[in-house]
Design a protein around this motif. Sequence first.
Motif, PDB file in Angstrom:
ATOM      1  N   GLN A   1       0.828  -1.206   0.000  1.00  0.00           N
ATOM      2  CA  GLN A   1       0.000   0.000   0.000  1.00  0.00           C
ATOM      3  C   GLN A   1       0.864   1.258   0.000  1.00  0.00           C
ATOM      4  O   GLN A   1       0.564   2.242  -0.690  1.00  0.00           O
ATOM      5  CB  GLN A   1      -0.939   0.001   1.199  1.00  0.00           C
ATOM      6  CG  GLN A   1      -1.906   1.183   1.240  1.00  0.00           C
ATOM      7  CD  GLN A   1      -2.779   1.277  -0.005  1.00  0.00           C
ATOM      8  OE1 GLN A   1      -3.274   0.262  -0.499  1.00  0.00           O
ATOM      9  NE2 GLN A   1      -2.964   2.484  -0.525  1.00  0.00           N
ATOM     10  N   ALA A   2       1.969   1.232   0.758  1.00  0.00           N
ATOM     11  CA  ALA A   2       2.894   2.371   0.745  1.00  0.00           C
ATOM     12  C   ALA A   2       3.484   2.562  -0.643  1.00  0.00           C
ATOM     13  O   ALA A   2       3.627   3.703  -1.124  1.00  0.00           O
ATOM     14  CB  ALA A   2       4.000   2.150   1.776  1.00  0.00           C
TER      15      ALA A   2
ATOM     16  N   CYS B   1       2.072   1.777  -3.466  1.00  0.00           N
ATOM     17  CA  CYS B   1       1.016   2.310  -4.333  1.00  0.00           C
ATOM     18  C   CYS B   1       0.888   3.824  -4.190  1.00  0.00           C
ATOM     19  O   CYS B   1       0.550   4.524  -5.155  1.00  0.00           O
ATOM     20  CB  CYS B   1      -0.319   1.637  -4.000  1.00  0.00           C
ATOM     21  SG  CYS B   1      -0.439  -0.090  -4.551  1.00  0.00           S
ATOM     22  N   GLU B   2       1.166   4.324  -3.000  1.00  0.00           N
ATOM     23  CA  GLU B   2       1.052   5.761  -2.765  1.00  0.00           C
ATOM     24  C   GLU B   2       2.310   6.521  -3.190  1.00  0.00           C
ATOM     25  O   GLU B   2       2.228   7.691  -3.571  1.00  0.00           O
ATOM     26  CB  GLU B   2       0.753   6.012  -1.283  1.00  0.00           C
ATOM     27  CG  GLU B   2      -0.594   5.447  -0.837  1.00  0.00           C
ATOM     28  CD  GLU B   2      -0.867   5.677   0.637  1.00  0.00           C
ATOM     29  OE1 GLU B   2      -0.343   6.668   1.191  1.00  0.00           O
ATOM     30  OE2 GLU B   2      -1.594   4.873   1.248  1.00  0.00           O
TER      31      GLU B   2
ATOM     32  N   LYS C   1      -2.242   0.685 -10.083  1.00  0.00           N
ATOM     33  CA  LYS C   1      -1.547   1.963  -9.906  1.00  0.00           C
ATOM     34  C   LYS C   1      -0.506   2.216 -11.001  1.00  0.00           C
ATOM     35  O   LYS C   1       0.123   3.271 -11.037  1.00  0.00           O
ATOM     36  CB  LYS C   1      -0.857   2.002  -8.538  1.00  0.00           C
ATOM     37  CG  LYS C   1      -1.806   2.221  -7.380  1.00  0.00           C
ATOM     38  CD  LYS C   1      -2.352   3.652  -7.388  1.00  0.00           C
ATOM     39  CE  LYS C   1      -3.193   3.938  -6.179  1.00  0.00           C
ATOM     40  NZ  LYS C   1      -3.658   5.344  -6.150  1.00  0.00           N
TER      41      LYS C   1
ATOM     42  N   ALA D   1       0.043   4.420   7.463  1.00  0.00           N
ATOM     43  CA  ALA D   1       0.240   5.839   7.158  1.00  0.00           C
ATOM     44  C   ALA D   1       1.624   6.313   7.597  1.00  0.00           C
ATOM     45  O   ALA D   1       2.309   7.051   6.867  1.00  0.00           O
ATOM     46  CB  ALA D   1      -0.849   6.681   7.818  1.00  0.00           C
TER      47      ALA D   1
ATOM     48  N   THR E   1       4.349   4.861   5.355  1.00  0.00           N
ATOM     49  CA  THR E   1       4.435   5.641   4.118  1.00  0.00           C
ATOM     50  C   THR E   1       5.128   6.974   4.366  1.00  0.00           C
ATOM     51  O   THR E   1       5.972   7.415   3.568  1.00  0.00           O
ATOM     52  CB  THR E   1       3.030   5.877   3.551  1.00  0.00           C
ATOM     53  OG1 THR E   1       2.384   4.608   3.360  1.00  0.00           O
ATOM     54  CG2 THR E   1       3.091   6.623   2.227  1.00  0.00           C
TER      55      THR E   1
END
Length: 347
Positions: free
Chosen positions: A178-179, A181-182, A216, A293, A296
């Motif tokens: 997820q990190a 992807c961001e 992504k 969060a 990231t």
Amino acid sequence: MPEVVVSDMHHRITGVSATIRALLPFMQERYELVLLSNFPAEGIRRITLVELWKLLRQAPSERPFYIWHARRNNELFWALFTRDVLRLPVRVVFTSAAIRRHSWYPRQLIKAVDAVIATSHAAAALVPHVRAVVPHGVDVTRFSSAKPLVNSPWRDFRCVVGIVGRVRPEKGTDLFVQALCELLPAHKDVCALVVGKTTSKFQRFADELKAKLAAKGVMDQVFFLDEVAYTDMPSIYQAMDIVCAPARYEGFGLVPIEAMCSGTAVVGARTGAYPDMIQQGENGFLFDVGDQAMLTHYLAQLLDDDQLLARQKSKGQAMVDAQFSIAREWEGIANVYETLWAENPHE
């Protein structure tokens, strides 16, 4: 004749196996060894369980008894069976890393051992018969002197981030992805390595992670390496600038110190012994378990600040050498062996 039996009774090489195999060269310098395992180790005599029983029927030549060092439930069972049912001259040492209460079955096994070595004070508080607290260590030279693999597909990226461990939720692979992807869409000069086996149980989990990365548009920046041979891991670490250790649970966890030996910065969760390894803002960053969060956020800081990244990469190796070297670990283990033999010199 052996003095010490080392067991590694798992159907594949795991993190526990890596800790065992790192110790073997040091152990061999001091004691006669045999290895009970499906996998060989260079220079160490490897035997089967039946061969071991035949061997142990002979009285030790120089010691009052053999020491069998176990680290898993199945190894404990067979070691205790050898001692109590076959009544062979064996004493059982167990290394305990868990920082949560063992379930009923392993508790019964651990109650019966002769000595426990805990890898942390938190682990020591959860088991009986603790003779010493001895943190795991790593061979600093092995990791620091390795060379990155040549012609790797990630060699042309400015920065390489990675995660090491089996692909599954407990290791936090989903938090890492997820990190990515961001962050990766805005950092086309950065790539990521996902280093670890995906078992059939977690294949769907891994496929979902890859689908997220594809959605992504960053799959060309992420390399899934599956299981890497033990001998190749130092070269993989050498390729990375940042290693993430976002596990939701670890008993101890070698990844941060292996990574720091190789000159990386580390971003890790507050689990296992990670808080003892990572000095906040010095050689890496710590975040609360499950806090994607903050993972990231810290990754972004390192990717966007070359000076910060360089400073953290330079700090880790000296700390590992001082506190988590394999030589320190081995001395702690050897002291437990010698104490056991000295307490019962005529058995």
